[in-house]
Design an enzyme around this catalytic site. Structure first.
Site, PDB file in Angstrom:
ATOM      1  N   GLY A  12       3.226  -0.543  11.206  1.00  0.00           N
ATOM      2  CA  GLY A  12       3.100   0.870  11.535  1.00  0.00           C
ATOM      3  C   GLY A  12       4.402   1.558  11.885  1.00  0.00           C
ATOM      4  N   MET A  90      -2.134  -1.832   1.954  1.00  0.00           N
ATOM      5  CA  MET A  90      -1.978  -2.853   0.915  1.00  0.00           C
ATOM      6  C   MET A  90      -3.223  -3.012   0.051  1.00  0.00           C
ATOM      7  SD  MET A  90       1.098  -3.447   1.505  1.00  0.00           S
ATOM      8  CE  MET A  90       1.402  -4.786   0.366  1.00  0.00           C
ATOM      9  N   HIS A 109       7.129   4.179  -0.912  1.00  0.00           N
ATOM     10  CA  HIS A 109       7.373   2.927  -1.641  1.00  0.00           C
ATOM     11  C   HIS A 109       8.843   2.553  -1.513  1.00  0.00           C
ATOM     12  CE1 HIS A 109       6.713  -0.161  -4.682  1.00  0.00           C
ATOM     13  NE2 HIS A 109       7.866   0.204  -5.220  1.00  0.00           N
TER      14      HIS A 109
END
Length: 222
Positions: A12, A90, A109
């Site tokens: 996080g 994920m 990303h």
């Protein structure tokens, strides 16, 4: 202001970057809920520590992927979420989920897309021998890391880099550009034409609005 929902599976740190940006008034957003598919994920503790609502939605608790995603969609919509932020989530989302939030899902990303999509991207970048890599915030579409690019930050690859050192420098840029992308969305300054994302330089417009002399928005790491 924009109401956001964050989906994350890990520590996080990108959530923390969003929290910090809201606290410092660099980002006009309200984090309505943080959803994780892992009950032990660190992102949940970060959120709870800031009095942000959390939900655990485990895939194993639902008979189908559709049922799993329907529950996430329900939680997000009940809280008035306008932008879904994938911050290390994920799982690949289905077209049905994407259709529930059209052009309202963004992802961070750790590479300069379209290079090195998928997983283990820092390792692959080092093995390939690139001199520059970085990170990308993009809208999510039905492909694997193929959506229109909002912001990218460039990170030089140093001769002595390992996966760990390179990942740390990329992560620092992720923490910088993800709140910027959310703020641009909040200000309705993003316009998408095909694969290209433009910012018109003035708040108050949204996707599809006509703008004269659009400027492509790319942030480079300094």
């Amino acid at each position: 202001m924009v109401n956001i929902g964050v989906l994350a599976s890990g520590r996080g740190t990108n959530l923390q970057a969003i929290i910090d940006a809201v606290r410092d008034k660099r980002l006009d957003a309200s984090i309505r809920v943080v959803i994780s598919d892992h009950p032990g994920a660190g992102v949940l503790e970060r959120a709870k520590g800031c009095s942000i609502e959390t939900r655990v939605v485990e895939r194993s608790g639902f008979p189908t992927k559709k049922a799993f995603e329907d529950e996430i969609t329900k939680v997000l919509k009940e809280r008035g979420v306008e932008l879904v932020v994938l911050a290390g989530f994920m799982r690949i989302l289905s077209p049905t989920f994407l259709d529930a939030f059209p052009m309202k899902i963004i992802n961070i990303h750790p590479s300069l897309l379209p290079s090195f999509s998928g997983l283990e991207v820092q390792k692959r970048a080092l093995e390939y021998g690139v001199k520059f890599t970085g990170c990308t915030v993009h809208f999510v579409d039905k492909g694997m890391d193929t959506g229109p690019i909002i912001i990218q930050a460039v990170v030089p690859v140093e001769d002595g880099d390992t996966v760990e050192t390179l990942s740390a420098r990329i992560l620092a840029e992720e923490h910088r550009i993800l709140p910027q992308a959310i703020e641009l969305f909040s200000q309705r300054r993003l316009r998408v034409e095909g694969r290209r994302v433009f910012a018109d330089g003035r708040p108050g417009r949204g996707p599809g609005d006509a703008v004269e002399n659009p400027v492509a928005l790319i942030f480079n790491g300094g």
